[in-house]
Design an enzyme around this catalytic site. Structure first.
Site, PDB file in Angstrom:
ATOM      1  N   ASN A   9      -6.427   2.714  -0.307  1.00 41.45           N
ATOM      2  CA  ASN A   9      -5.859   1.465   0.204  1.00 41.45           C
ATOM      3  C   ASN A   9      -4.401   1.745   0.553  1.00 41.45           C
ATOM      4  O   ASN A   9      -3.577   1.961  -0.340  1.00 41.45           O
ATOM      5  CB  ASN A   9      -5.971   0.393  -0.904  1.00 41.45           C
ATOM      6  N   LYS A  11      -2.300  -0.221   1.862  1.00 43.47           N
ATOM      7  CA  LYS A  11      -1.464  -1.427   1.714  1.00 43.47           C
ATOM      8  C   LYS A  11      -0.567  -1.615   2.957  1.00 43.47           C
ATOM      9  O   LYS A  11      -0.986  -1.283   4.053  1.00 43.47           O
ATOM     10  CB  LYS A  11      -0.666  -1.349   0.417  1.00 43.47           C
ATOM     11  N   HIS A  94      -8.325  -8.230  -3.828  1.00 43.16           N
ATOM     12  CA  HIS A  94      -7.354  -7.314  -4.438  1.00 43.16           C
ATOM     13  C   HIS A  94      -6.350  -8.128  -5.256  1.00 43.16           C
ATOM     14  O   HIS A  94      -6.001  -9.248  -4.897  1.00 43.16           O
ATOM     15  CB  HIS A  94      -6.642  -6.507  -3.355  1.00 43.16           C
ATOM     16  N   GLU A  96      -3.279  -8.049  -5.497  1.00 41.77           N
ATOM     17  CA  GLU A  96      -2.096  -8.523  -4.759  1.00 41.77           C
ATOM     18  C   GLU A  96      -2.440  -9.767  -3.949  1.00 41.77           C
ATOM     19  O   GLU A  96      -1.598 -10.647  -3.761  1.00 41.77           O
ATOM     20  CB  GLU A  96      -1.540  -7.387  -3.882  1.00 41.77           C
ATOM     21  N   GLU A 166      -9.876  -3.097 -11.377  1.00 38.73           N
ATOM     22  CA  GLU A 166      -8.476  -2.718 -11.285  1.00 38.73           C
ATOM     23  C   GLU A 166      -7.656  -3.564 -12.256  1.00 38.73           C
ATOM     24  O   GLU A 166      -7.257  -4.688 -11.921  1.00 38.73           O
ATOM     25  CB  GLU A 166      -7.965  -2.940  -9.862  1.00 38.73           C
ATOM     26  N   GLY A 172       0.011   0.489  -9.585  1.00 34.78           N
ATOM     27  CA  GLY A 172       1.339   0.856  -9.110  1.00 34.78           C
ATOM     28  C   GLY A 172       2.356   1.010 -10.227  1.00 34.78           C
ATOM     29  O   GLY A 172       3.554   1.114  -9.977  1.00 34.78           O
ATOM     30  N   SER A 212      -3.310   3.385 -10.724  1.00 29.41           N
ATOM     31  CA  SER A 212      -2.571   4.634 -10.964  1.00 29.41           C
ATOM     32  C   SER A 212      -3.488   5.843 -11.105  1.00 29.41           C
ATOM     33  O   SER A 212      -3.259   6.716 -11.945  1.00 29.41           O
ATOM     34  CB  SER A 212      -1.655   4.494 -12.189  1.00 29.41           C
TER      35      SER A 212
HETATM   36  C1  PEP Z   1      -4.520  -0.530  -5.761  1.00 37.40           C
HETATM   37  O1  PEP Z   1      -3.640  -1.211  -5.308  1.00 37.40           O
HETATM   38  O2  PEP Z   1      -5.693  -0.794  -5.470  1.00 37.40           O
HETATM   39  C2  PEP Z   1      -4.175   0.546  -6.663  1.00 37.40           C
HETATM   40  C3  PEP Z   1      -5.077   0.981  -7.481  1.00 37.40           C
HETATM   41  O3  PEP Z   1      -2.881   1.036  -6.597  1.00 37.40           O
HETATM   42  P1  PEP Z   1      -2.293   2.305  -7.396  1.00 37.40           P
HETATM   43  O4  PEP Z   1      -3.264   3.419  -7.244  1.00 37.40           O
HETATM   44  O5  PEP Z   1      -0.980   2.572  -6.726  1.00 37.40           O
HETATM   45  O6  PEP Z   1      -2.138   1.870  -8.826  1.00 37.40           O
END
Ligand code: PEP
Length: 249
Positions: A9, A11, A94, A96, A166, A172, A212
Site C-alpha cells: 500500500n 498510501k 484501512h 487511516e 492490522e 507505521g 510494520s
Molecule cells: C499499512 O498501512 O497498511 C501498514 C501496514 O503500514 P506499515 O507497514 O508502514 O506499518
C-alpha cells in the site's frame, strides 16, 4: 489450499515518475516470485503503474473507492473509473480511512458490496486501537469489524475477499505484533468467518498481517499457521525492502 499474498500500500506517496520507477523495479525483481502480489498506488498513479504491471504477476490495486457508482460526489473515485483503469482489487476499511476520515463499518460494508458487485477483489482491513487491545477488546473489535464489513456478502463472493489484520498501534510505528499475538487474532478472525460462512470458507480465506512488516520479521510472521501474507505500508515504498518481504523465507 491458501497461497501467500503480499500487497504493498503506497498510501499518499510518489509522483507518477517515482511510482513508475518502483513498479518497473518490482516487475523485474518479482517475476520469479512464487506468491500472489499486489501494489496499490495513489489514484493519480494508477494508469501509469497499471501499464507497467500489465501482464506481470503483480495485480493493480486501489486504496479506496466511493460507496456509490457515480454521480454528485465531489472528490470521490468510483468503481466504474477504477475498472476503466484496469484496477483489479480495492483496499477497504484501512485504519487511516476508519480513524482519520471517520469511515464507519456501514459505509465500508457498502463499498465492499459495491466493489464485489463490479467484479473486484477486496482487501478488507480490520484491527484494534492500542486502548482497545489494552482493554482486552482486540478480538471483539476484529469480530465486529469483520461481521459488519462482510454483512450481506454472499458465500460465492467471499473467494474474492482477503482480510488484513492490522493492529492500529503497529501501523507505521515500528512496533510489530509478535507472530504469536498476530496468529492468535488471525485464528480468531478465521473462526468468525467460519461462523458466518462455514468451515471450508474459514479454511480458505486469506488473512494478511499488516503493521510494520519488514524484511527482518516477514519470515517469522509468515511461518505462523494462520498468517497468509502481508499488507505492507512503509516497507512497500522501496524495492529494496518490499522484494525481500515478497520473497520471504
Ligand atoms: C499499512 O498501512 O497498511 C501498514 C501496514 O503500514 P506499515 O507497514 O508502514 O506499518
Amino acid at each position: 489450499m491458501r497461497s501467500y499474498y503480499i500487497a504493498g500500500n503506497w498510501k499518499m506517496h510518489k509522483t507518477r515518475s517515482e511510482a513508475a520507477e518502483l513498479a518497473k523495479a518490482l516487475v523485474a525483481q518479482l517475476k520469479d516470485g512464487k506468491h500472489k502480489y499486489l501494489v496499490a498506488p495513489t489514484f493519480t498513479s494508477l494508469e501509469t503503474v497499471g501499464a507497467i504491471v500489465k501482464g506481470s504477476n503483480i495485480l493493480l490495486g486501489a486504496q479506496n473507492c466511493a460507496p456509490e457508482e457515480q454521480g454528485a460526489h465531489t472528490g470521490e473515485v468510483s468503481v466504474l473509473q477504477l475498472k476503466d483503469l484496469g484496477v483489479e482489487t480495492v483496499i477497504l476499511g484501512h485504519s487511516e480511512r476508519r480513524h482519520i476520515y471517520k469511515e464507519e463499518d456501514e459505509l465500508i460494508n457498502k463499498k465492499v458490496k459495491l466493489a464485489l458487485k463490479y467484479g473486484f477483489e477486496v482487501i478488507l482491513c480490520v484491527g484494534e486501537l492500542l486502548e482497545e487491545r489494552e482493554a482486552g477488546k482486540a478480538e471483539a473489535v476484529c469480530e465486529s469489524q469483520t461481521v459488519k464489513g462482510l454483512a450481506g456478502v454472499a458465500l460465492a463472493d467471499l473467494a474474492r475477499v482477503t482480510i488484513a489484520y492490522e493492529p492500529v498501534w503497529a501501523i507505521g510505528t515500528g512496533k510489530t505484533a509478535t507472530p504469536e499475538d498476530a496468529d492468535a487474532i488471525h485464528a480468531y478472525i478465521r473462526k468468525v468467518v467460519g461462523k458466518l460462512y462455514g468451515a471450508d470458507a474459514a479454511a480458505n480465506i486469506i488473512i494478511q498481517y499488516g503493521g510494520s512488516v519488514k524484511p527482518e520479521n516477514a519470515a517469522q510472521l509468515m511461518a505462523k499457521e494462520n498468517i497468509d501474507g502481508a499488507l505492507v505500508g512503509g516497507a512497500a515504498l522501496k524495492a529494496d525492502t518490499f522484494v525481500p518481504i515478497a520473497k520471504f523465507g
